[in-house]
Design an enzyme around this catalytic site. Structure first.
Site, PDB file in Angstrom:
ATOM      1  CE  LYS A 129       2.586  15.626 -10.503  1.00  0.00           C
ATOM      2  NZ  LYS A 129       2.002  14.528 -10.380  1.00  0.00           N
TER       3      LYS A 129
HETATM    4  O1  LIG Z   1       2.263  16.145  -4.563  1.00  0.00           O
HETATM    5  C1  LIG Z   1       2.248  15.126  -5.182  1.00  0.00           C
HETATM    6  C2  LIG Z   1       0.978  15.193  -6.354  1.00  0.00           C
HETATM    7  C3  LIG Z   1       1.085  13.863  -6.943  1.00  0.00           C
HETATM    8  N1  LIG Z   1       1.253  13.088  -6.643  1.00  0.00           N
HETATM    9  C4  LIG Z   1       0.877  12.124  -7.201  1.00  0.00           C
HETATM   10  O2  LIG Z   1       0.045  11.387  -6.501  1.00  0.00           O
HETATM   11  C5  LIG Z   1       0.332   9.719  -7.014  1.00  0.00           C
HETATM   12  C6  LIG Z   1       0.416   8.908  -5.325  1.00  0.00           C
HETATM   13  O3  LIG Z   1       0.284   8.023  -5.187  1.00  0.00           O
HETATM   14  P1  LIG Z   1       0.944   7.097  -4.394  1.00  0.00           P
HETATM   15  O4  LIG Z   1       0.603   5.930  -5.287  1.00  0.00           O
HETATM   16  O5  LIG Z   1      -1.112   6.752  -3.053  1.00  0.00           O
HETATM   17  O6  LIG Z   1       1.768   8.230  -2.662  1.00  0.00           O
HETATM   18  C7  LIG Z   1       1.160   9.444  -7.599  1.00  0.00           C
HETATM   19  O7  LIG Z   1       0.315   9.537  -8.908  1.00  0.00           O
HETATM   20  C8  LIG Z   1       1.742  11.051  -8.005  1.00  0.00           C
HETATM   21  O8  LIG Z   1       2.982  11.241  -8.714  1.00  0.00           O
HETATM   22  C9  LIG Z   1       1.724  12.371  -5.569  1.00  0.00           C
HETATM   23  O9  LIG Z   1       1.955  12.467  -4.391  1.00  0.00           O
HETATM   24  N2  LIG Z   1       1.700  14.123  -4.530  1.00  0.00           N
END
Ligand SMILES: O=c1ccn([C@@H]2O[C@H](COP(=O)(O)O)[C@@H](O)[C@H]2O)c(=O)[nH]1
Length: 628
Positions: free
Chosen positions: A242
């Site tokens: 990000k």
């Molecule tokens: O809008 C967003 C942007 C980034 N993320 C990132 O994706 C993964 C999601 O992890 P899960 O364990 O599948 O929930 C994580 O690295 C977030 O920082 C997001 O969730 N939403």
């Protein structure tokens, strides 16, 4: 990330790019791959603590990482064997690489040109010699050495012959402390090593989140670098960091992500504006996933603010980013959380071709079927679904990755029809006739197929009009085996040409569609015989031969007839007749009438003068000739 984004090469393999950073490999998914559908996540849950959406993935507790309900610690010993995962080079246009997708220029779903974001194909990585030495050894590591075993595969296939990955699953690498056997950088590395090893056969891409490594300081950064090297060279990497700052600082961020870490794409914030993103966007071989509508509940606070024109801010960001900032290389995709189906729909309607990176399935409770229905492009591509905890916390990440992949693919079969329904709903101002939409979709698919079929043919993927659909038609004339199989598989997406036709009230239109459906179904059958090995595809005619010309003519005629059907269908949909005059735009016709009147005045003036000067003028009656 457009499908036309050009060929992307990784490790010597050519793939078509659709998205900005290599995306999922090949297209078509058929539910046939295994059924095992994972349970659909709880509907509507958009909070992290909500229902666990992942098939069987544990729900997350609010404080991430902290109170992790007994997340099974990941065994750390799994060896990093090389990747024998192949990116789809043949049928697909869309391997995720970088996000692609342009705002205003719809990329042909079937193909060509997916939004630069997750490109439909791995983004090109710099030549090994160009790589910055990030190992601390003073030696530049060749790209192929990204894979733990040195980039070797057990059964290397020649470029273009790889089996399609056929996945839209992006495996997240988030080594939450609570999931590690040992709370250290080494523990984080081993966690990722296991996940990569277990899921690489199902991953269209990997998404490490830098935060989980940075937390361990310098050792953590090194663990991230080592982790990246475990990822098979042909699988694109989305670095979730990000980023985004003023231009000069973004230069350093971009260099870190693309040169030092050699990632294919990176997530970035749009809120510093176009100049803040340019350093990431200027390299056409890399992609940027711009935060558009994030998956967290707080995304409503700012991203959903309504602009004076009634548009939500995220939609404005999406258009600005894909239509303006990333216009040159079409290498931007959008982060659109799978937890906000309405936002997905709105953005998809405005940008039919752009790739989405849609986190939120699994621990965050996003509804997978709904998200796919809202966000998939009409070609069954266009979304990469990153899932971290939903996989890492499963008893078997391997099985869970497979389950997710199969589940996602099973919805890719239905989604286009569902999309068609939504489109029709919009066109009808709310009324729904899904059967009609089914027919419309089928028609659109076939027309695309014919269009692409005209120019399709075996050859390097990047030179073909990409697309699964193209192969379907033309492969009867001689695709390579692999391509043919892909094509036939893809036909699963558009295979039921008959469905919904009985709902067409106009008998002549219905009959035309039935004829067409019969023809398309014959092609499907023919493809199946090739697939089953019951018959060999005919040798393609030599260019310039009579056979080739005849084939081209037949295709042209059929294309025409499909277009005619399309007009009738549209007429049926809109309630207008197919009478050409009634199709005319009233404003345009008013202009044309005015122009005709102007020309008539000129004619009258010129010829009137000439006629008056003739000796017989006195006996000639000019006016009637010049009347309308
Ligand atoms: O809008 C967003 C942007 C980034 N993320 C990132 O994706 C993964 C999601 O992890 P899960 O364990 O599948 O929930 C994580 O690295 C977030 O920082 C997001 O969730 N939403």
């Amino acid at each position: 990330m457009t499908d036309e984004g050009g060929a992307a090469k990784t490790d010597g393999k050519e793939t078509e790019i659709d998205i900005p950073i290599s995306v999922p490999a090949d297209g078509a998914a058929t539910g046939a791959e295994g059924a095992g559908a994972a349970a659909a996540p709880a509907e509507g849950a958009a909070t992290e603590s909500a229902a666990d959406g992942a098939p069987a993935a544990p729900a997350e507790t609010p404080a991430d990482g902290a109170a992790d309900p007994a997340a099974p610690a990941a065994p750390a010993e799994a060896p990093a064997s090389g990747g024998d995962v192949s990116a789809d080079a043949s049928a697909d246009p869309s391997a995720p690489a970088a996000p692609a997708g342009s705002a205003e220029t719809p990329v042909d779903p079937a193909e060509p040109g997916a939004p630069a974001a997750p490109a439909d194909g791995p983004a090109e990585t710099p030549a090994a010699e160009d790589k910055v030495d990030d190992t601390g050894t003073g030696e530049a590591k060749p790209e192929t050495d990204k894979v733990g075993d040195g980039g070797k595969t057990d059964d290397p296939k020649p470029p273009g012959e790889e089996e399609p990955k056929d996945s839209l699953l992006c495996v997240g690498l988030d080594p939450h402390k609570s999931e590690l056997e040992e709370d250290s950088a080494e523990g984080a590395f081993r966690f990722c090593q296991r996940i990569i090893e277990e899921t690489k056969d199902h991953a269209a891409a990997f998404k490490p989140n830098a935060a989980f490594f940075e937390v361990y300081g310098a050792a953590g950064w090194e663990a991230l670098q080592r982790t990246l090297q475990l990822i098979p060279a042909e699988i694109p990497i989305v670095l979730d960091a990000k980023r985004g700052d003023i231009g000069s600082t973004s230069e350093a961020y971009a260099s870190s992500a693309f040169q030092t870490l050699r990632c294919d794409s990176v997530t970035a914030s749009p809120y510093l504006g176009g100049d803040g993103l340019q350093p990431f966007l200027k390299d056409a071989s890399r992609g940027v996933w711009v935060l558009c509508k994030t998956s967290n509940p707080g995304s409503q606070d700012v991203q959903a603010l309504e602009l004076p024109n009634g548009e939500p801010l995220y939609l404005h960001v999406a258009k600005l980013c894909c239509g303006t900032w990333a216009k040159e290389h079409q290498n931007a995709g959008l982060v659109v959380g799978a937890t906000d189906v309405e936002a997905m729909q709105k953005i998809r309607s405005a940008l039919p071709d752009v790739w989405f990176l849609s986190p939120g399935i699994g621990a965050q409770g996003g509804d997978l079927p709904k998200a796919l229905s809202a966000g998939l492009r009409s070609d069954g591509l266009g979304i990469l679904l990153p899932i971290s905890r939903g996989i890492s916390r499963a008893e078997s990440p391997k099985q869970m990755a497979e389950t997710f992949r199969v589940e996602i693919n099973s919805h890719r079969v239905d989604a286009p029809l569902e999309l068609g329904r939504v489109e029709t709903e919009v066109k009808h101002g709310g009324s729904t006739d899904s059967k009609d939409a089914t027919a419309c979709h089928a028609f659109e698919a076939s027309s695309t197929l014919l269009d692409f079929g005209k120019s399709a043919g075996p050859g390097p993927a990047a030179k073909r009009p990409s697309s699964k659909l193209c192969a379907a038609w033309r492969c009867c004339g001689g695709g390579k085996g692999n391509w043919l199989r892909n094509s036939a598989r893809e036909l699963g997406v558009i295979g039921d040409f008959q469905s919904g036709l009985e709902a067409i009230p106009d008998p002549s239109l219905r009959s035309a569609l039935e004829d067409w459906a019969q023809k398309m179904n014959l092609h499907v059958q023919e493809l199946r015989t090739f697939m089953d090995g019951a018959a060999e595809p005919p040798v393609p005619p030599l260019p310039g031969t009579l056979e080739e010309e005849t084939r081209a003519q037949v295709t042209e005629e059929e294309l025409q007839s499909v277009r005619d059907i399309g007009r009738q269908l549209a007429s049926h949909r809109t309630g207008r007749t197919t009478d050409a005059e009634e199709w005319t735009d009233p404003e345009e016709s008013a202009k044309e009438v005015e122009e005709l009147r102007r020309v008539r005045r000129q004619i009258r003036y010129i010829f009137g003068g000439m006629l008056q000067s003739l000796p017989e003028a006195g006996t000639l009656r000019v006016e009637p000739w010049l009347k309308e």
